[in-house]
Motif scaffolding. Structure first.
Motif, PDB file in Angstrom:
ATOM      1  N   PHE A 223      50.264  -0.482  56.077  1.00 60.93           N
ATOM      2  CA  PHE A 223      49.191  -1.108  56.824  1.00 60.93           C
ATOM      3  C   PHE A 223      48.662   0.252  57.950  1.00 60.93           C
ATOM      4  CE2 PHE A 223      48.325  -3.041  60.942  1.00 60.93           C
ATOM      5  CZ  PHE A 223      47.362  -3.742  60.920  1.00 60.93           C
ATOM      6  N   SER A 224      49.966   0.729  58.461  1.00 65.40           N
ATOM      7  CA  SER A 224      49.416   1.799  59.509  1.00 65.40           C
ATOM      8  C   SER A 224      48.964   2.981  58.813  1.00 65.40           C
ATOM      9  CB  SER A 224      51.099   2.251  59.938  1.00 65.40           C
ATOM     10  OG  SER A 224      50.908   3.490  60.780  1.00 65.40           O
ATOM     11  N   VAL A 225      49.211   3.379  57.783  1.00 64.48           N
ATOM     12  CA  VAL A 225      48.498   4.586  57.138  1.00 64.48           C
ATOM     13  C   VAL A 225      46.968   4.234  56.798  1.00 64.48           C
ATOM     14  CG1 VAL A 225      48.285   6.118  55.018  1.00 64.48           C
ATOM     15  CG2 VAL A 225      50.667   5.307  56.029  1.00 64.48           C
ATOM     16  N   ILE A 226      46.633   3.080  56.059  1.00 65.29           N
ATOM     17  CA  ILE A 226      45.410   2.739  55.763  1.00 65.29           C
ATOM     18  C   ILE A 226      44.503   2.540  57.103  1.00 65.29           C
ATOM     19  CG2 ILE A 226      44.034   0.815  54.835  1.00 65.29           C
ATOM     20  CD1 ILE A 226      46.279   0.671  52.929  1.00 65.29           C
ATOM     21  N   THR A 227      45.046   1.896  58.197  1.00 66.79           N
ATOM     22  CA  THR A 227      44.237   1.698  59.268  1.00 66.79           C
ATOM     23  C   THR A 227      43.876   2.985  60.000  1.00 66.79           C
ATOM     24  OG1 THR A 227      46.179   0.927  60.651  1.00 66.79           O
ATOM     25  CG2 THR A 227      44.696  -0.742  59.818  1.00 66.79           C
ATOM     26  N   SER A 228      44.746   3.875  60.006  1.00 65.16           N
ATOM     27  CA  SER A 228      44.752   5.074  60.464  1.00 65.16           C
ATOM     28  C   SER A 228      43.679   5.787  59.987  1.00 65.16           C
ATOM     29  CB  SER A 228      45.994   5.909  60.404  1.00 65.16           C
ATOM     30  OG  SER A 228      45.869   7.183  61.003  1.00 65.16           O
ATOM     31  N   GLN A 229      43.635   5.885  58.462  1.00 64.43           N
ATOM     32  CA  GLN A 229      42.750   6.792  57.620  1.00 64.43           C
ATOM     33  C   GLN A 229      41.149   6.043  57.889  1.00 64.43           C
ATOM     34  OE1 GLN A 229      43.570   9.474  56.825  1.00 64.43           O
ATOM     35  NE2 GLN A 229      43.780   9.649  54.649  1.00 64.43           N
ATOM     36  N   LEU A 230      41.154   4.880  58.065  1.00 65.54           N
ATOM     37  CA  LEU A 230      39.703   4.157  58.337  1.00 65.54           C
ATOM     38  C   LEU A 230      39.108   4.548  59.602  1.00 65.54           C
ATOM     39  CD1 LEU A 230      40.484   0.775  57.163  1.00 65.54           C
ATOM     40  CD2 LEU A 230      38.897   2.328  55.944  1.00 65.54           C
ATOM     41  N   ASN A 231      39.987   5.449  60.615  1.00 64.86           N
ATOM     42  CA  ASN A 231      39.219   5.752  61.660  1.00 64.86           C
ATOM     43  C   ASN A 231      39.263   7.527  61.679  1.00 64.86           C
ATOM     44  OD1 ASN A 231      38.556   3.966  63.779  1.00 64.86           O
ATOM     45  ND2 ASN A 231      40.688   3.036  63.405  1.00 64.86           N
ATOM     46  N   ASN A 232      39.482   7.891  60.413  1.00 67.04           N
ATOM     47  CA  ASN A 232      39.345   9.107  60.294  1.00 67.04           C
ATOM     48  C   ASN A 232      37.983   9.646  59.534  1.00 67.04           C
ATOM     49  OD1 ASN A 232      39.572  12.116  59.524  1.00 67.04           O
ATOM     50  ND2 ASN A 232      41.339  11.667  58.143  1.00 67.04           N
ATOM     51  N   LEU A 233      37.122  10.517  60.339  1.00 70.86           N
ATOM     52  CA  LEU A 233      35.791  10.515  59.879  1.00 70.86           C
ATOM     53  C   LEU A 233      35.836  11.411  58.507  1.00 70.86           C
ATOM     54  CD1 LEU A 233      33.813  11.182  62.938  1.00 70.86           C
ATOM     55  CD2 LEU A 233      33.659   9.305  61.428  1.00 70.86           C
TER      56      LEU A 233
END
Length: 323
Positions: free
Chosen positions: A195-205
């Motif tokens: 959950f943490s990795v995916i939500t972080s990547q979704l805010n990575n341009l």
């Protein structure tokens, strides 16, 4: 180019580029007669000229797409015109299609994924700031976006089974909003690391290479209570499991108690059978002798203990072998 203080009449050649999909020139000072001409682009779906000073409209052009003239002097004279109706908030019913599978209902907190699985997805909204298309019903744009995102998830080896894009719309800031559901692979719910990795990547341009039609974006999470909500069923399972385990333990304890009681009864019965005084009724007249059953042997230590180290006080008599 809304609210840019544009003035004067509009030339019909403005509407002719072949790739043009929409024109938004609202809230300016455009005036004169609006004439779209006959060579407007075949992809032109929206002309927004609201709140200008257009006095006339040459309606012989047979433009059948969306034309917005609300707030112009033309509409004050012709209020019944279909072009003078205030527009409603635009939405689209597009959603990523599911595979060729039989639809079924999912439990609470779960959704049906494009790969036909019930799971708890990470749900949020993608906000695109400078997209280059206005036909929100055209699913080809979202298919390209979905493919690019799935490729990025797979290349990073993230536990994502599938994603779903749905309900694109224009928000109050003229950003394109698209709902995003990310479904887990191998389980019905993401663990905390995933959950943490995916939500972080979704805010990575730089997370994935966006299709040309989409510009920069940011992501907002809608599932703040993801683990609280998804654990309801697991908590129920834990409660049920604890209750069943407790019941089994209680049953085992009862069985152990019954077994111990039965063994105690058997031991008491055996002791009674070996007791040489078992049939001696002490209430009978003095001198009645106990009925000895079998022969008993005592160790030296037992005799010494019972006679208080062979005290003369406890002597009963003497025989051929001594006291």
């Amino acid at each position: 180019m809304e609210r840019t203080q544009l003035q004067g009449p509009i030339n019909a050649t403005l509407f002719s580029p072949a790739q043009l999909q929409s024109i938004v020139l609202s809230n300016n000072q455009l005036n004169g007669t609006l004439d779209l001409g006959t060579n407007y682009g075949s992809q032109l779906l929206l002309i927004d000229l609201q709140n200008n000073s257009i006095g006339e409209f040459a309606q012989g052009t047979r433009y059948s797409k969306e034309l917005l003239l609300h707030g112009n002097p033309f509409c004050q004279k012709t209020q019944s015109s279909e072009y003078c109706i205030a527009p409603q908030h635009k939405t689209s019913s597009y959603a990523t299609p599911t595979g060729n599978c039989v639809a079924r209902s999912c439990s609470a907190q779960q959704l049906f994924s494009p790969n036909c699985n019930c799971a708890n997805p990470i749900t949020g909204t993608l906000h695109f700031r400078s997209f280059s298309f206005s036909d929100f019903q055209n699913g080809s744009y979202y298919i390209l976006l979905q493919a690019a995102m799935m490729e990025a998830f797979k290349s990073d080896k993230l536990p994502v089974d599938s994603i779903s894009l749905s309900f694109p719309l224009m928000d109050a800031n003229d950003y394109l909003e698209v709902r995003l559901d990310v479904f887990p692979s191998g389980d019905y719910v993401f663990n905390r690391t995933g959950f943490s990795v995916i939500t972080s990547q979704l805010n990575n341009l730089t997370f994935f290479k966006r299709p040309d039609a989409f510009g920069p974006f940011f992501f907002t999470l809608n599932t703040d209570n993801y683990f609280t909500g998804s654990n309801k069923s697991s908590n129920t399972g834990i409660i049920i499991g604890a209750a069943v385990g407790g019941s089994v333990l209680m049953l085992l304890l009862i069985m152990a108690g019954v077994y111990a009681f039965h063994q105690r009864k058997m031991a008491d019965r055996a002791t009674q059978q070996l007791n040489p005084f078992a049939s001696w009724d002490q209430n009978k007249a003095n001198g009645a002798a106990p009925q000895i059953k079998g022969v008993l042997s005592f160790s030296f230590e037992e005799l010494r203990k019972c006679t208080n180290n062979f005290s003369e006080v406890n002597a009963l008599g003497a025989g051929g072998y001594g006291t």
